[in-house]
Design an enzyme around this catalytic site. Structure first.
Site, mmCIF file in Angstrom:
data_model
loop_
_atom_site.group_PDB
_atom_site.id
_atom_site.type_symbol
_atom_site.label_atom_id
_atom_site.label_comp_id
_atom_site.label_asym_id
_atom_site.label_seq_id
_atom_site.Cartn_x
_atom_site.Cartn_y
_atom_site.Cartn_z
ATOM 1 N N SER A 1 52.716 40.656 35.752
ATOM 2 C CA SER A 1 53.071 41.869 36.497
ATOM 3 C C SER A 1 54.445 41.624 37.111
ATOM 4 O O SER A 1 54.905 40.476 37.185
ATOM 5 C CB SER A 1 52.029 42.082 37.601
ATOM 6 O OG SER A 1 52.498 42.969 38.585
ATOM 7 N N TYR B 1 46.392 38.845 44.653
ATOM 8 C CA TYR B 1 46.954 39.302 43.379
ATOM 9 C C TYR B 1 48.310 38.646 43.117
ATOM 10 O O TYR B 1 48.572 38.131 42.019
ATOM 11 C CB TYR B 1 47.090 40.824 43.437
ATOM 12 C CG TYR B 1 47.481 41.504 42.149
ATOM 13 C CD1 TYR B 1 46.513 41.954 41.255
ATOM 14 C CD2 TYR B 1 48.819 41.718 41.825
ATOM 15 C CE1 TYR B 1 46.867 42.601 40.086
ATOM 16 C CE2 TYR B 1 49.187 42.359 40.654
ATOM 17 C CZ TYR B 1 48.206 42.804 39.787
ATOM 18 O OH TYR B 1 48.558 43.437 38.622
HETATM 19 P P1 NAD Z 1 41.764 48.032 34.747
HETATM 20 O O1 NAD Z 1 41.052 48.002 36.033
HETATM 21 O O2 NAD Z 1 41.887 49.308 33.998
HETATM 22 O O3 NAD Z 1 41.183 46.916 33.770
HETATM 23 C C1 NAD Z 1 40.845 45.639 34.181
HETATM 24 C C2 NAD Z 1 39.636 45.214 33.393
HETATM 25 O O4 NAD Z 1 39.293 43.874 33.773
HETATM 26 C C3 NAD Z 1 38.417 46.101 33.690
HETATM 27 O O5 NAD Z 1 37.897 46.631 32.483
HETATM 28 C C4 NAD Z 1 37.446 45.144 34.359
HETATM 29 O O6 NAD Z 1 36.080 45.421 34.051
HETATM 30 C C5 NAD Z 1 37.893 43.801 33.796
HETATM 31 N N1 NAD Z 1 37.430 42.723 34.646
HETATM 32 C C6 NAD Z 1 37.655 42.562 35.980
HETATM 33 N N2 NAD Z 1 36.987 41.503 36.428
HETATM 34 C C7 NAD Z 1 36.325 40.986 35.364
HETATM 35 C C8 NAD Z 1 35.438 39.883 35.198
HETATM 36 N N3 NAD Z 1 35.055 39.117 36.235
HETATM 37 N N4 NAD Z 1 34.973 39.626 33.958
HETATM 38 C C9 NAD Z 1 35.298 40.408 32.914
HETATM 39 N N5 NAD Z 1 36.095 41.469 33.023
HETATM 40 C C10 NAD Z 1 36.607 41.755 34.229
HETATM 41 O O7 NAD Z 1 43.214 47.437 35.042
HETATM 42 P P2 NAD Z 1 44.557 47.441 34.202
HETATM 43 O O8 NAD Z 1 45.541 48.205 34.993
HETATM 44 O O9 NAD Z 1 44.336 47.783 32.779
HETATM 45 O O10 NAD Z 1 44.960 45.912 34.370
HETATM 46 C C11 NAD Z 1 44.942 44.983 33.308
HETATM 47 C C12 NAD Z 1 45.878 43.853 33.649
HETATM 48 O O11 NAD Z 1 47.210 44.360 33.787
HETATM 49 C C13 NAD Z 1 45.557 43.128 34.958
HETATM 50 O O12 NAD Z 1 45.726 41.748 34.817
HETATM 51 C C14 NAD Z 1 46.578 43.699 35.912
HETATM 52 O O13 NAD Z 1 46.873 42.812 36.941
HETATM 53 C C15 NAD Z 1 47.758 43.889 34.988
HETATM 54 N N6 NAD Z 1 48.746 44.837 35.484
HETATM 55 C C16 NAD Z 1 48.400 46.119 35.749
HETATM 56 C C17 NAD Z 1 49.365 46.982 36.222
HETATM 57 C C18 NAD Z 1 49.054 48.389 36.523
HETATM 58 O O14 NAD Z 1 49.905 49.051 37.119
HETATM 59 N N7 NAD Z 1 47.904 48.919 36.147
HETATM 60 C C19 NAD Z 1 50.670 46.539 36.436
HETATM 61 C C20 NAD Z 1 50.988 45.223 36.141
HETATM 62 C C21 NAD Z 1 50.020 44.378 35.661
#
Ligand code: NAD
Length: 265
Positions: free
Chosen positions: A147, A160
């Site tokens: 991120s 985070y």
């Molecule tokens: P999201 O909440 O849509 O998806 C995250 C997924 O991780 C979910 O399906 C959840 O069930 C799964 N998860 C969480 N804990 C878990 C566990 N203990 N075991 C198995 N699965 C688990 O979020 P997203 O936005 O798609 O994020 C995905 C990645 O991208 C993350 O690492 C997040 O930090 C990163 N990210 C997101 C953004 C954003 O703006 N959305 C920005 C930068 C980075």
């Protein structure tokens, strides 16, 4: 639940035919897009998440793609199982994540522990489980979804930011160790992506700052972004596909920043 109205078409370059891939957090916005994009490129994808219904929806969306998406329900806090499940994969995408927005003095220690477990220790165990097969065949791709918060801090996101900064170090270390074995390791660093994780944050931040969700988006989340919009998950997935594809063999140990100019400040 995530919707899949931007499923990549069969025309997406089929340059990962014969490869296996494992994507964690695949029931979520970015993970789902990555699983579908890699399957569109021909990979046989194992989609890991604790959200069974979300995985079923993802698998249903993968229907006509060149490769396949196989759902695998797993809670990644089970670190032994995480290491075990990664054995034999050619491509590993460490994507699962969670967020809690809270000042440090109010941040629950057990949540801090869980965030570090899922977002740093599980990736370590997954990489550890994946490397023997990758080293054995002289080819492997590790992509860690970091991120902007792997490179910059924001208030109220201690767990985070700590986890993502740690993931950056883990990724670079894996790059150095993997290079002699044909294994690359890189981070992808998006700004704010349009996913359920961000939608939940709008509400949390609105409470923390005492302002409306609309103002959180324009004045807090996108304050430092030169491009004033959220990124779409498929834009992140395209960067992941590039890092796994044939044109990225020299790219390792980097942080591929997709932040609309945020870190240009
Ligand atoms: P999201 O909440 O849509 O998806 C995250 C997924 O991780 C979910 O399906 C959840 O069930 C799964 N998860 C969480 N804990 C878990 C566990 N203990 N075991 C198995 N699965 C688990 O979020 P997203 O936005 O798609 O994020 C995905 C990645 O991208 C993350 O690492 C997040 O930090 C990163 N990210 C997101 C953004 C954003 O703006 N959305 C920005 C930068 C980075």
């Amino acid at each position: 639940m995530t919707s899949y109205d931007t499923v990549p078409g069969p025309s997406a370059a089929a340059d990962l035919a014969g490869r296996t891939a494992l994507v964690t957090g695949a029931a979520g916005g970015i993970g789902g897009a990555c699983a579908l994009r890699l399957a569109a490129a021909g990979a046989e994808v194992t989609a890991v998440d604790r959200d069974e219904a979300g995985l079923a929806a993802l698998a249903a969306a993968a229907g006509e793609l060149a490769g396949s998406v196989q759902p695998q329900v797993l809670d990644l806090t089970d670190l032994e199982a995480a290491e075990h499940i990664a054995a034999g994969t050619d491509i590993l995408v460490n994507n699962a994540g969670l967020q809690l927005v809270r000042p440090i003095e109010e941040f629950p220690p057990d949540v801090f522990h869980t965030v570090l477990t899922v977002m740093l220790e599980a990736p370590f165990r997954l990489i550890r489980g994946a490397l023997p097969h990758m080293y054995g065949q002289g080819w492997g791709r590790i992509v860690n979804i970091s991120s902007v918060h792997g490179l910059r801090a924001s208030a109220y996101k201690s767990a985070y930011v700590a986890a993502k900064h740690g993931l950056e170090g883990l990724s670079k270390t894996a790059a150095l160790e993997g290079a002699p074995h044909g294994v690359t390791s890189n981070c992808v660093n998006p700004g704010y992506v349009r996913t359920p994780l961000v939608e939940k944050q709008l509400a949390d931040q609105a409470r923390a700052h005492g302002i409306s969700e609309e103002r959180v988006l324009s004045e807090v989340l996108l304050q430092d972004s030169a491009v004033k919009r959220l990124i779409e998950p498929d834009e992140v997935a395209e960067a992941v596909a590039y890092l796994c594809g044939p044109h990225a063999t020299f790219v390792t140990g980097i942080s591929l920043v997709l932040d609309g100019g945020w870190t240009a400040h």
